[in-house]
Scaffold this motif. Structure first.
Motif, PDB file in Angstrom:
ATOM      1  N   GLY A 266      37.758 -15.367  36.599  1.00  0.00           N
ATOM      2  CA  GLY A 266      38.805 -15.435  37.610  1.00  0.00           C
ATOM      3  C   GLY A 266      38.955 -14.132  38.396  1.00  0.00           C
TER       4      GLY A 266
ATOM      5  N   ARG B 258      27.320 -13.078  31.781  1.00  0.00           N
ATOM      6  CA  ARG B 258      26.645 -13.789  30.697  1.00  0.00           C
ATOM      7  C   ARG B 258      26.090 -15.132  31.193  1.00  0.00           C
ATOM      8  NH1 ARG B 258      30.551 -14.034  25.749  1.00  0.00           N
ATOM      9  NH2 ARG B 258      31.709 -15.305  27.220  1.00  0.00           N
ATOM     10  N   THR B 259      26.939 -15.857  31.938  1.00  0.00           N
ATOM     11  CA  THR B 259      26.504 -17.163  32.449  1.00  0.00           C
ATOM     12  C   THR B 259      26.128 -16.996  33.914  1.00  0.00           C
ATOM     13  OG1 THR B 259      28.182 -18.096  30.984  1.00  0.00           O
ATOM     14  CG2 THR B 259      27.215 -19.600  32.592  1.00  0.00           C
TER      15      THR B 259
ATOM     16  N   LEU C 234      35.105  -8.540  29.855  1.00  0.00           N
ATOM     17  CA  LEU C 234      36.243  -8.494  28.928  1.00  0.00           C
ATOM     18  C   LEU C 234      36.388  -7.069  28.365  1.00  0.00           C
ATOM     19  CD1 LEU C 234      35.725 -11.918  27.156  1.00  0.00           C
ATOM     20  CD2 LEU C 234      37.282 -11.335  29.028  1.00  0.00           C
TER      21      LEU C 234
ATOM     22  N   ALA D  22      32.055 -12.854  35.789  1.00  0.00           N
ATOM     23  CA  ALA D  22      32.075 -13.834  36.885  1.00  0.00           C
ATOM     24  C   ALA D  22      33.223 -14.815  36.669  1.00  0.00           C
ATOM     25  CB  ALA D  22      30.738 -14.569  36.942  1.00  0.00           C
TER      26      ALA D  22
ATOM     27  N   PHE E 298      45.279 -15.841  32.537  1.00  0.00           N
ATOM     28  CA  PHE E 298      43.977 -15.181  32.493  1.00  0.00           C
ATOM     29  C   PHE E 298      43.401 -15.431  31.107  1.00  0.00           C
ATOM     30  CE2 PHE E 298      44.809 -11.194  30.159  1.00  0.00           C
ATOM     31  CZ  PHE E 298      46.187 -11.104  30.232  1.00  0.00           C
TER      32      PHE E 298
ATOM     33  N   ASP F 275      48.584  -4.570  36.321  1.00  0.00           N
ATOM     34  CA  ASP F 275      49.289  -3.885  35.231  1.00  0.00           C
ATOM     35  C   ASP F 275      48.436  -3.948  33.980  1.00  0.00           C
ATOM     36  OD1 ASP F 275      49.856  -6.613  35.526  1.00  0.00           O
ATOM     37  OD2 ASP F 275      51.810  -6.489  34.574  1.00  0.00           O
ATOM     38  N   PRO F 276      47.687  -2.907  33.649  1.00  0.00           N
ATOM     39  CA  PRO F 276      47.704  -1.583  34.262  1.00  0.00           C
ATOM     40  C   PRO F 276      47.009  -1.564  35.625  1.00  0.00           C
ATOM     41  CG  PRO F 276      45.910  -1.695  32.700  1.00  0.00           C
ATOM     42  CD  PRO F 276      46.671  -2.979  32.561  1.00  0.00           C
TER      43      PRO F 276
ATOM     44  N   ASP G 200      23.930  -9.622  29.373  1.00  0.00           N
ATOM     45  CA  ASP G 200      24.809  -9.539  28.209  1.00  0.00           C
ATOM     46  C   ASP G 200      25.302  -8.098  28.158  1.00  0.00           C
ATOM     47  OD1 ASP G 200      26.135  -9.360  25.886  1.00  0.00           O
ATOM     48  OD2 ASP G 200      24.469  -9.926  24.590  1.00  0.00           O
ATOM     49  N   ALA G 201      26.533  -7.887  28.579  1.00  0.00           N
ATOM     50  CA  ALA G 201      27.053  -6.525  28.697  1.00  0.00           C
ATOM     51  C   ALA G 201      27.407  -5.902  27.350  1.00  0.00           C
ATOM     52  CB  ALA G 201      28.254  -6.503  29.635  1.00  0.00           C
ATOM     53  N   ASP G 202      27.267  -6.665  26.260  1.00  0.00           N
ATOM     54  CA  ASP G 202      27.410  -6.052  24.934  1.00  0.00           C
ATOM     55  C   ASP G 202      26.165  -5.228  24.605  1.00  0.00           C
ATOM     56  OD1 ASP G 202      29.911  -7.133  24.262  1.00  0.00           O
ATOM     57  OD2 ASP G 202      28.979  -9.047  23.754  1.00  0.00           O
TER      58      ASP G 202
ATOM     59  N   GLY H  29      43.730  -2.537  37.677  1.00  0.00           N
ATOM     60  CA  GLY H  29      44.146  -3.904  38.000  1.00  0.00           C
ATOM     61  C   GLY H  29      45.563  -3.841  38.549  1.00  0.00           C
TER      62      GLY H  29
HETATM   63  P1  NDP Z   1      37.548 -14.569  32.390  1.00  0.00           P
HETATM   64  O1  NDP Z   1      37.470 -14.997  30.979  1.00  0.00           O
HETATM   65  O2  NDP Z   1      37.885 -15.548  33.468  1.00  0.00           O
HETATM   66  O3  NDP Z   1      36.154 -13.891  32.820  1.00  0.00           O
HETATM   67  C1  NDP Z   1      35.462 -13.005  31.999  1.00  0.00           C
HETATM   68  C2  NDP Z   1      34.030 -12.965  32.490  1.00  0.00           C
HETATM   69  O4  NDP Z   1      33.308 -12.001  31.713  1.00  0.00           O
HETATM   70  C3  NDP Z   1      33.302 -14.305  32.315  1.00  0.00           C
HETATM   71  O5  NDP Z   1      32.525 -14.543  33.448  1.00  0.00           O
HETATM   72  C4  NDP Z   1      32.447 -14.059  31.073  1.00  0.00           C
HETATM   73  O6  NDP Z   1      31.254 -14.788  31.018  1.00  0.00           O
HETATM   74  C5  NDP Z   1      32.112 -12.596  31.275  1.00  0.00           C
HETATM   75  N1  NDP Z   1      31.663 -12.013  30.003  1.00  0.00           N
HETATM   76  C6  NDP Z   1      32.261 -12.082  28.797  1.00  0.00           C
HETATM   77  N2  NDP Z   1      31.533 -11.446  27.877  1.00  0.00           N
HETATM   78  C7  NDP Z   1      30.442 -10.975  28.529  1.00  0.00           C
HETATM   79  C8  NDP Z   1      29.319 -10.233  28.125  1.00  0.00           C
HETATM   80  N3  NDP Z   1      29.131  -9.860  26.852  1.00  0.00           N
HETATM   81  N4  NDP Z   1      28.391  -9.915  29.051  1.00  0.00           N
HETATM   82  C9  NDP Z   1      28.535 -10.292  30.343  1.00  0.00           C
HETATM   83  N5  NDP Z   1      29.585 -10.988  30.791  1.00  0.00           N
HETATM   84  C10 NDP Z   1      30.531 -11.323  29.892  1.00  0.00           C
HETATM   85  O7  NDP Z   1      38.567 -13.339  32.425  1.00  0.00           O
HETATM   86  P2  NDP Z   1      39.426 -12.810  33.670  1.00  0.00           P
HETATM   87  O8  NDP Z   1      38.588 -12.807  34.882  1.00  0.00           O
HETATM   88  O9  NDP Z   1      40.729 -13.490  33.664  1.00  0.00           O
HETATM   89  O10 NDP Z   1      39.699 -11.292  33.215  1.00  0.00           O
HETATM   90  C11 NDP Z   1      38.724 -10.279  33.419  1.00  0.00           C
HETATM   91  C12 NDP Z   1      39.272  -8.941  32.923  1.00  0.00           C
HETATM   92  O11 NDP Z   1      40.426  -8.601  33.664  1.00  0.00           O
HETATM   93  C13 NDP Z   1      39.686  -8.938  31.450  1.00  0.00           C
HETATM   94  O12 NDP Z   1      39.244  -7.720  30.882  1.00  0.00           O
HETATM   95  C14 NDP Z   1      41.182  -8.960  31.497  1.00  0.00           C
HETATM   96  O13 NDP Z   1      41.756  -8.322  30.371  1.00  0.00           O
HETATM   97  C15 NDP Z   1      41.432  -8.153  32.756  1.00  0.00           C
HETATM   98  N6  NDP Z   1      42.754  -8.383  33.371  1.00  0.00           N
HETATM   99  C16 NDP Z   1      43.461  -7.299  33.781  1.00  0.00           C
HETATM  100  C17 NDP Z   1      44.700  -7.459  34.377  1.00  0.00           C
HETATM  101  C18 NDP Z   1      45.421  -6.290  34.946  1.00  0.00           C
HETATM  102  O14 NDP Z   1      46.388  -6.479  35.685  1.00  0.00           O
HETATM  103  N7  NDP Z   1      45.031  -5.062  34.690  1.00  0.00           N
HETATM  104  C19 NDP Z   1      45.318  -8.788  34.515  1.00  0.00           C
HETATM  105  C20 NDP Z   1      44.445  -9.875  34.154  1.00  0.00           C
HETATM  106  C21 NDP Z   1      43.218  -9.665  33.565  1.00  0.00           C
HETATM  107  P3  NDP Z   1      31.215 -16.355  30.627  1.00  0.00           P
HETATM  108  O15 NDP Z   1      31.474 -17.023  31.926  1.00  0.00           O
HETATM  109  O16 NDP Z   1      29.852 -16.573  30.088  1.00  0.00           O
HETATM  110  O17 NDP Z   1      32.306 -16.558  29.600  1.00  0.00           O
END
Ligand code: NDP
Length: 399
Positions: A11, A35-36, A84, A9, A182, A142-143, A60-62, A140
């Motif tokens: 960016g 998670r949140t 992530l 949830a 990000f 890139d990639p 909790d997606a882990d 996404g």
């Molecule tokens: P953020 O950190 O803004 O968001 C990550 C979200 O995942 C948060 O809501 C976080 O929860 C949640 N999260 C983390 N761990 C868990 C878990 N164990 N269980 C459930 N939810 C979880 O990251 P972004 O939105 O910026 O990036 C998201 C993904 O996009 C990343 O994998 C990043 O690498 C990828 N990305 C890819 C790009 C591309 O062009 N291909 C470019 C930019 C990003 P919480 O709010 O609790 O922290």
């Protein structure tokens, strides 16, 4: 037409949710799970009430069992993983167990080792084939779009591609002295790693940020670009037959690099746990906690991004060059979906990948990178859903 479970949830997830809601004929129902849960509820609050029905869940997606339970109760057609990279495998396991398609935007990375590669996820290929489900990796920008751009060039303009230079430029200014666009932990791990590129069948390693050039980008102007390793290099080296050289370049301002150097020199980018007043903390995770939340940059960021592929090769026995790119304006993205362009350029292709799977257009059992599918429907969807692309057949080359 279909149901999507969106995990995360942050960016990028926020953009995916907005875009799914803009396409209610395809995304009749979504569940936002993270998670949140408050962040999921906030998105529902903002976008609920339209034609796309929205549910939320704490997850909790882990924990694979928890993901399986949620999939069983919500019954989605596809899971869009925008949490992530650490969660990729647990979510893929849950998809296998429940027979649901999978989409992500970043390849698996173990939390304790700064090493990202596709091997872990490619190892699921046979199991996804047997289960009759599709895993679409790296949908996404890139990639993602960079792979689709390359596949489009291959299909329409080249007999053989010899060189691919991916150039990712962000000329956005958020007004903070230092922030990442990000997830800071993922971003800094990527940038501080050694550079690597593919040439004549071999991987050549370079010191972090040691290769620099200046490139004049359309609508942005001349920028310093630095060679980095980026995950699409691995899949393109396998999937683009005959390719001799692939490099990835990203812009960084001098100010950004100065801050990064200092943080690195004082140990703040380390992922080795340290003992602090009786508690174990990881400096990079602590740094993430004090840096601005990428999701908060949206209203402050002005300027544009330009990401594209400069491709050289041969058509009908003659040398050919081609540059295909997208320019995205931070403020326009914010006006549309409340996020800056980095989240936007990632979230839109994630939605498109899921849409093509739900529609059955990009559906084949197994584990695939984007460039392994027909690029045309994806390219058409980019134009329609906010990431129009432009072509230039006489670009300036990098060498
Ligand atoms: P953020 O950190 O803004 O968001 C990550 C979200 O995942 C948060 O809501 C976080 O929860 C949640 N999260 C983390 N761990 C868990 C878990 N164990 N269980 C459930 N939810 C979880 O990251 P972004 O939105 O910026 O990036 C998201 C993904 O996009 C990343 O994998 C990043 O690498 C990828 N990305 C890819 C790009 C591309 O062009 N291909 C470019 C930019 C990003 P919480 O709010 O609790 O922290």
């Amino acid at each position: 037409m279909g149901k999507a479970l969106i995990i995360g949830a942050g960016g990028v997830a926020s953009v995916v949710v907005h875009k799914c809601c803009q396409n209610p004929d395809v995304f009749e129902e979504i569940c936002i799970a993270s998670r949140t849960v408050e962040k999921c509820d906030a998105l529902k609050e903002k976008l609920g009430g339209g034609r796309t029905k929205i549910q939320t869940a704490q997850l909790d997606a882990d924990n694979t069992d928890m993901v399986i339970d949620l999939i069983r109760s919500f019954q989605p057609d596809v899971v869009i993983n925008v949490a992530l990279p650490y969660q990729d495998l647990t979510i893929m396991d849950a998809c296998l167990e429940t027979g649901v398609h999978y989409v992500d935007t970043a390849n698996y990375e173990p939390p304790d080792t700064p090493k990202f590669e596709y091997s872990w996820q490619w190892a699921y290929k046979e199991r996804f084939e047997k289960a009759g489900i599709t895993a679409l990796l790296g949908s996404g920008f890139d990639p993602g779009v960079t792979g689709v751009f390359t596949a489009y060039a291959q299909k329409h303009y080249f007999d053989e591609i010899h060189t691919i230079d991916i150039v990712d430029a962000n000329a956005g200014d958020h007004g903070y002295p230092f922030a990442t666009n990000f997830n800071p932990e993922i971003n800094i791990r990527e940038i501080t790693a050694k550079g690597r590129y593919f040439e004549n069948g071999e991987w050549i390693e370079t010191e972090p940020l040691s290769e620099k050039k200046v490139y004049d980008l359309p609508e942005i102007g001349p920028k310093n670009i630095y060679l980095l390793y980026h995950e699409e290099l691995e899949s393109l080296a396998v999937n683009i037959k005959g390719v001799k050289k692939i490099r990835f370049w990203m812009t960084f301002s001098d100010n950004y690099l100065n801050h990064l150097n200092v943080l690195q020199n004082v140990g703040m980018t380390s992922i080795e746990p340290i003992d602090y007043e009786g508690q174990q903390i990881i400096p990079l995770q602590f740094l993430k906690a004090i840096l601005p939340d990428p999701a908060s940059l949206g209203p402050r960021t002005k300027g544009k991004t330009n990401i594209g592929c400069i491709i050289q090769g041969v058509k009908d026995g003659k040398p050919k060059t081609y540059y295909v790119y997208n320019v995205c304006d931070h403020e326009e993205c914010y006006a549309e979906v409340g996020s800056q362009a980095i989240s936007y350029t990632t979230g839109v292709p994630a939605m498109i990948g899921a849409m093509l799977i739900i529609k059955g257009i990009w559906k084949k059992p197994g584990v695939y990178n984007v460039e392994e599918f027909d690029p045309d429907p994806f390219m058409e969807a980019l134009n329609k859903h906010g990431l129009p692309w432009q072509e230039n057949f006489t670009p300036t080359l990098l060498d």
